[in-house]
Design an enzyme around this catalytic site. Sequence first.
Site, PDB file in Angstrom:
ATOM      1  N   LYS A 109       0.868  -1.168   0.000  1.00  0.00           N
ATOM      2  CA  LYS A 109       0.000   0.000   0.000  1.00  0.00           C
ATOM      3  C   LYS A 109       0.915   1.232   0.000  1.00  0.00           C
ATOM      4  O   LYS A 109       1.665   1.463   0.950  1.00  0.00           O
ATOM      5  CB  LYS A 109      -0.924  -0.021   1.222  1.00  0.00           C
ATOM      6  N   CYS A 111      12.665   7.520  13.002  1.00  0.00           N
ATOM      7  CA  CYS A 111      12.073   6.818  14.136  1.00  0.00           C
ATOM      8  C   CYS A 111      13.057   6.595  15.269  1.00  0.00           C
ATOM      9  O   CYS A 111      12.654   6.318  16.397  1.00  0.00           O
ATOM     10  CB  CYS A 111      11.484   5.487  13.688  1.00  0.00           C
ATOM     11  N   GLY A 158       4.939   3.603  10.728  1.00  0.00           N
ATOM     12  CA  GLY A 158       4.272   4.896  10.751  1.00  0.00           C
ATOM     13  C   GLY A 158       3.854   5.282  12.151  1.00  0.00           C
ATOM     14  O   GLY A 158       4.472   4.880  13.143  1.00  0.00           O
ATOM     15  N   GLU A 202       6.379  11.322  21.755  1.00  0.00           N
ATOM     16  CA  GLU A 202       7.273  11.506  20.614  1.00  0.00           C
ATOM     17  C   GLU A 202       6.848  12.742  19.827  1.00  0.00           C
ATOM     18  O   GLU A 202       5.685  12.902  19.466  1.00  0.00           O
ATOM     19  CB  GLU A 202       7.231  10.289  19.690  1.00  0.00           C
ATOM     20  N   GLY A 253      -0.936   2.820  13.051  1.00  0.00           N
ATOM     21  CA  GLY A 253      -0.555   1.430  13.255  1.00  0.00           C
ATOM     22  C   GLY A 253      -1.522   0.699  14.161  1.00  0.00           C
ATOM     23  O   GLY A 253      -1.857  -0.469  13.918  1.00  0.00           O
ATOM     24  N   GLU A 270       5.815  -1.005  13.196  1.00  0.00           N
ATOM     25  CA  GLU A 270       6.842  -0.181  13.839  1.00  0.00           C
ATOM     26  C   GLU A 270       6.243   1.211  13.966  1.00  0.00           C
ATOM     27  O   GLU A 270       5.955   1.862  12.965  1.00  0.00           O
ATOM     28  CB  GLU A 270       8.128  -0.149  13.009  1.00  0.00           C
TER      29      GLU A 270
END
Length: 484
Positions: free
Chosen positions: A148, A264, A203, A353, A208, A227
């Site tokens: 995707k 990340c 993402g 984050e 997620g 992740e």
Amino acid sequence: MTDSTTADVDRAARAAAGAFTATAAASARERAGWLRSVAEELDRNVDELVGIAGRETGLTEPRLRGEVARTSGQLRMFADVIEEGSYLEAVIDHADAGATPPKPDLRRILRPIGPVAIFAASNFPFAFSVAGGDTAAALAVGAPVVVKAHSGHRELSERTAELVTAALSAAGAPQGTFSLVSGREAGIALIEHPLIAAGSFTGSVAGGRALYDRAAQRPDPIPFFGELGSLNPVVVTAAADRARGAVLAEGLATSFQGSSGQLCTKPGLVLVPEDSVLEVALAAHVGESAHRLLTDSIDAAFRDGTEQLAAIPGVELVAGAGPAESQEPRPVVYAAGLEVFADARYREALTAEVFGPATLLVRYPDSVDDLPSHLAALEGSLTATIHAEPEDDIEELVAVLGERAGRLLFAGWPTGVAVTWSQHHGGPWPATTSQHTSVGATATRRFQRPIVYQDAPERVLPDALLDANPLGIPRRVDGALVVR
């Protein structure tokens, strides 16, 4: 590139399922040839690909060229991995009628799980996208792939998919081994399609988690390897700060500002001693130029996250400037005392984050002895870093951070993830949704499942489980590791 319809998704999933018998039966040599063919095609077209990626993402040409090299390199590494053979985890236990209870002949191996849905990332338009590590790991083990595309680089995704498809076809891969779909609704239809056997995503936590829940709520739940978010805490001891605080400041600045902080593994929380050399030196290395972020949603989240930090009593701006509505974001460093960080009212905002060029310094008094209790309250991260000197007692820090992260660093900075046999790119929730890695040789394990043959006639056994070991791969036989 227009959004795919549910009919498009159904065709892609059915094609992948139709190819699965052939991809699963293909030899390691054949599949390695597919991967190397894709790697060569990417390298041949690097100039075109980098040009498209630069226009769509705003990332620099050196960064993008390096990422293409990383992408083709990891494709070749996975080719080496499957030819070596230990990824199969082949185990043979011969029958023993004299054992209590008697043991049958048991032979265990890993086999591909089936067609895999892969959701491309925004921040790595090559290495975690259409032809990235997830695609390479799945194809390596014989699992067909439906990718995707990410909306942040649609043109690049489409062109990369064309190159991958052509390379696979030229190398003899079955039709349906690889395909591409796009659009949010197509992504939902893909993860819910009954012929898809596993999902993989890189993402946001929100995105997620939504896909993870859909994968789990299917009539036939499937594994989902996401992740997601990561704070990546860093501890600098007082001794390390005295010995090399200025050098550490330069390293931190490079790490949290690289790729505009859209990594990340960016260090988002750095614990430093009060009156640290690092903090004083850091401002000189924080750039003032504004940089476009990858997507509007990332830009909005960055602004919101930095505004929330700035609004907390006791948090101060120590380098850079917060993003104004009329300009692109600039790098920014905030700082707070340990007493603020320990305040339950602000903990969620201080440990969230902030994806982009921002980091938070937390000043601690005296020694690191009081830090483990604070670190133990953190959510899981991909990485944790300790900068210490030989005389420092860091065993407790290592123990606590080892519970919170998948990779511990004792030198350098966490950005820059080497693609190697030993690499682990994962961690406790919300860093990932599983214990598996998305980088390195053992990434193949996500897209395999074990099967045991009991008292099987030799004619039905895979070559990897025959006593003669015609493949010459490492195996465990009757409890002993046999390399060849």
